[in-house]
Design a protein around this motif. Structure first.
Motif, PDB file in Angstrom:
ATOM      1  N   TYR A  18       0.832  -1.213   0.000  1.00 13.36           N
ATOM      2  CA  TYR A  18       0.000   0.000   0.000  1.00 13.36           C
ATOM      3  C   TYR A  18       0.863   1.258   0.000  1.00 13.36           C
ATOM      4  CZ  TYR A  18      -4.663  -2.059   0.570  1.00 13.36           C
ATOM      5  OH  TYR A  18      -5.856  -2.712   0.361  1.00 13.36           O
ATOM      6  N   ARG A  19       1.937   1.239   0.787  1.00 15.78           N
ATOM      7  CA  ARG A  19       2.771   2.436   0.891  1.00 15.78           C
ATOM      8  C   ARG A  19       3.504   2.715  -0.425  1.00 15.78           C
ATOM      9  NH1 ARG A  19       7.357   2.553   5.287  1.00 15.78           N
ATOM     10  NH2 ARG A  19       8.443   1.827   3.448  1.00 15.78           N
ATOM     11  N   GLU A  20       3.779   1.644  -1.171  1.00 16.08           N
ATOM     12  CA  GLU A  20       4.430   1.820  -2.482  1.00 16.08           C
ATOM     13  C   GLU A  20       3.467   2.400  -3.514  1.00 16.08           C
ATOM     14  OE1 GLU A  20       7.350   0.257  -4.219  1.00 16.08           O
ATOM     15  OE2 GLU A  20       8.476  -0.079  -2.371  1.00 16.08           O
ATOM     16  N   LEU A  21       2.197   2.015  -3.438  1.00 17.31           N
ATOM     17  CA  LEU A  21       1.276   2.343  -4.534  1.00 17.31           C
ATOM     18  C   LEU A  21       0.310   3.496  -4.245  1.00 17.31           C
ATOM     19  CD1 LEU A  21       0.219  -1.213  -5.801  1.00 17.31           C
ATOM     20  CD2 LEU A  21       2.021   0.277  -6.688  1.00 17.31           C
ATOM     21  N   LEU A  22      -0.259   3.491  -3.055  1.00 14.62           N
ATOM     22  CA  LEU A  22      -1.390   4.412  -2.823  1.00 14.62           C
ATOM     23  C   LEU A  22      -1.024   5.895  -2.927  1.00 14.62           C
ATOM     24  CD1 LEU A  22      -3.978   3.320  -0.128  1.00 14.62           C
ATOM     25  CD2 LEU A  22      -4.371   3.936  -2.518  1.00 14.62           C
ATOM     26  N   PRO A  23       0.156   6.314  -2.445  1.00 12.60           N
ATOM     27  CA  PRO A  23       0.464   7.751  -2.584  1.00 12.60           C
ATOM     28  C   PRO A  23       0.427   8.200  -4.042  1.00 12.60           C
ATOM     29  CG  PRO A  23       1.956   6.728  -1.008  1.00 12.60           C
ATOM     30  CD  PRO A  23       1.183   5.610  -1.649  1.00 12.60           C
ATOM     31  N   GLN A  24       0.935   7.343  -4.923  1.00 12.33           N
ATOM     32  CA  GLN A  24       0.952   7.684  -6.345  1.00 12.33           C
ATOM     33  C   GLN A  24      -0.470   7.694  -6.930  1.00 12.33           C
ATOM     34  OE1 GLN A  24       3.731   5.189  -8.375  1.00 12.33           O
ATOM     35  NE2 GLN A  24       3.587   6.348 -10.302  1.00 12.33           N
ATOM     36  N   VAL A  25      -1.260   6.720  -6.524  1.00 11.24           N
ATOM     37  CA  VAL A  25      -2.648   6.662  -7.005  1.00 11.24           C
ATOM     38  C   VAL A  25      -3.398   7.929  -6.587  1.00 11.24           C
ATOM     39  CG1 VAL A  25      -4.866   5.463  -6.691  1.00 11.24           C
ATOM     40  CG2 VAL A  25      -2.782   4.139  -7.098  1.00 11.24           C
TER      41      VAL A  25
ATOM     42  N   LYS B 214      -1.709   4.420 -18.211  1.00  7.97           N
ATOM     43  CA  LYS B 214      -1.279   5.783 -17.877  1.00  7.97           C
ATOM     44  C   LYS B 214      -2.277   6.540 -16.994  1.00  7.97           C
ATOM     45  CE  LYS B 214       1.525   6.269 -22.041  1.00  7.97           C
ATOM     46  NZ  LYS B 214       2.481   5.294 -21.477  1.00  7.97           N
ATOM     47  N   VAL B 215      -3.025   5.812 -16.180  1.00 10.22           N
ATOM     48  CA  VAL B 215      -3.968   6.472 -15.275  1.00 10.22           C
ATOM     49  C   VAL B 215      -3.250   6.976 -14.027  1.00 10.22           C
ATOM     50  CG1 VAL B 215      -5.977   6.098 -13.783  1.00 10.22           C
ATOM     51  CG2 VAL B 215      -5.997   5.245 -16.134  1.00 10.22           C
ATOM     52  N   TRP B 216      -2.432   6.115 -13.425  1.00 12.55           N
ATOM     53  CA  TRP B 216      -1.728   6.550 -12.215  1.00 12.55           C
ATOM     54  C   TRP B 216      -0.231   6.241 -12.269  1.00 12.55           C
ATOM     55  CZ3 TRP B 216       0.463   2.428  -9.640  1.00 12.55           C
ATOM     56  CH2 TRP B 216      -0.086   1.168  -9.898  1.00 12.55           C
ATOM     57  N   VAL B 217       0.195   5.539 -13.337  1.00 20.85           N
ATOM     58  CA  VAL B 217       1.623   5.276 -13.469  1.00 20.85           C
ATOM     59  C   VAL B 217       1.958   5.291 -14.955  1.00 20.85           C
ATOM     60  CG1 VAL B 217       1.231   2.770 -13.374  1.00 20.85           C
ATOM     61  CG2 VAL B 217       3.510   3.688 -12.884  1.00 20.85           C
ATOM     62  N   ASP B 218       3.119   5.896 -15.317  1.00 23.67           N
ATOM     63  CA  ASP B 218       3.513   5.971 -16.734  1.00 23.67           C
ATOM     64  C   ASP B 218       4.622   4.979 -17.026  1.00 23.67           C
ATOM     65  OD1 ASP B 218       1.728   8.059 -17.308  1.00 23.67           O
ATOM     66  OD2 ASP B 218       3.136   9.484 -16.387  1.00 23.67           O
TER      67      ASP B 218
END
Ligand SMILES: [Zn+2]
Length: 345
Positions: free
Chosen positions: A228-235, A341-345
């Motif tokens: 979660y800490r790896e992904l959610l901030p970016q989302v 490309k919605v939350w990560v490129d």
């Protein structure tokens, strides 16, 4: 210690009137234990809200007329099997409307700024319920009804985080084509309902707006919190949600009778702390958590206690999490989602 959030709790003894039959895991004792814990540990700490049932119009926005006709008829019988695993007593239909309305009211409370965070302690749960049927102990799709009503009221970006052990197949299906809800679910892939594979990422306008994270059996706090800490901030940074709704199930707790994971209350507290940081504590979207699963009443109450303490600012393991397995899973999610490309490129 971070400054505490103002928190509104939705609770009601009428949720205990939904009877599921002898030895059914989704029993009234679950909420009874949670309410007892609240009274012992947090008397007068939180504002408490009495829920209103969802209106027929709000429920009809999601569920089909045929299903609702059948559901309303259960009120005239002592007991009805709605699905192989989902039963209704004569009060269950009303309770289901109350659960959906309770979640909607709690979400509206935080959106209107009455509180920064809400916790809807409702049953029956909702995330498996489909437009035309009950399943997986769920009768009406509580957060689905909530999100549809909020969209009708003008919201354009709703983040639903589903940390229940099981994949919320009902929620996924309802919003699979929609960019107005970003559905982010971690779950054990080889458990009921066996949906929610990594590659299921949304379709049409909603392509890239469904994020499925398949946890291996035995995943622990460190794995899940790292993921979660790896992904959610970016989302959150990219999607800029206007509200964060959480399908807060606690059946991944290691002692839960339905669990094949190894989470503890500490992990759930850290997830709540992360969402608070990304949401109201960090000046972002308000946060509303709605109860889904969690079938050991005492452990469920203990997990919710830890979540509340985290929201009140108690230190969690969030900063200490560091799991190679969690980081690998995060990379797998990015690999699937780069194409959209919605939350990560
Ligand atoms: Zn569950």
């Amino acid at each position: 210690m971070a400054s505490p959030l103002s928190i509104g709790i939705t609770r009601d003894d009428r949720f205990l009137a939904h009877q599921t039959g002898l030895s059914h895991p989704e029993a009234p004792a679950r909420l009874a234990a949670v309410y007892r814990m609240l009274d012992y540990e947090f008397a007068a700490v939180f504002a408490e809200r009495t829920p209103q049932p969802a209106t027929l119009e709000q429920v009809e926005a999601l569920h089909t007329p045929d299903y609702l006709r059948m559901l309303l008829a259960t009120a005239r019988r002592r007991f009805t099997n709605l699905a192989a695993d989902t039963t209704a007593s004569s009060y269950s239909c009303y309770t289901a409307f109350l659960a959906a309305g309770g979640c909607l009211g709690a979400a509206q409370d935080v959106l209107e700024g009455r509180y920064q965070a809400g916790l809807a302690l409702v049953r029956p749960p909702g995330h498996h319920a489909q437009a035309d049927k009950a399943q997986g102990f769920c009768i009406l799709n509580n957060l689905g009804i909530t999100a549809l009503e909020l969209i009708k009221q003008g919201l354009k970006r709703i983040l639903i985080v589903d940390w229940d052990l099981h994949h919320g197949d009902g929620l996924q299906r309802i919003f699979y084509d929609s960019p107005q809800v970003l559905y982010f679910s971690s779950h054990h892939h080889h458990s009921y309902p066996h949906t929610g594979g990594w590659e299921e990422a949304g379709a049409g306008q909603g392509a890239g707006y469904t994020v499925n994270l398949c946890l291996p059996p035995g995943s622990d706090d460190n794995d899940v919190v790292t993921l979660y800490r790896e992904l959610l901030p970016q989302v959150v940074e990219r999607y800029q949600p206007q509200v964060i709704l959480v399908s807060a199930g606690f059946d991944g707790q290691r002692d839960d009778p339905l669990s094949n994971m190894s989470m503890s209350r500490a992990g759930y507290a850290a997830l709540a702390a992360l969402l608070a940081d990304l949401g109201p504590l960090g000046g972002g979207a308000p946060l509303m958590l709605a109860l889904e699963g969690g079938y050991d009443p005492d452990q469920l109450a203990a997990c919710i206690r830890s979540v509340l303490l985290a929201l009140l600012g108690e230190q969690t393991m969030l900063e200490r999490a560091g799991s190679e397995r969690g980081a690998e899973m995060a990379e797998q999610a990015r690999a699937v989602h780069r194409a959209y490309k919605v939350w990560v490129d």
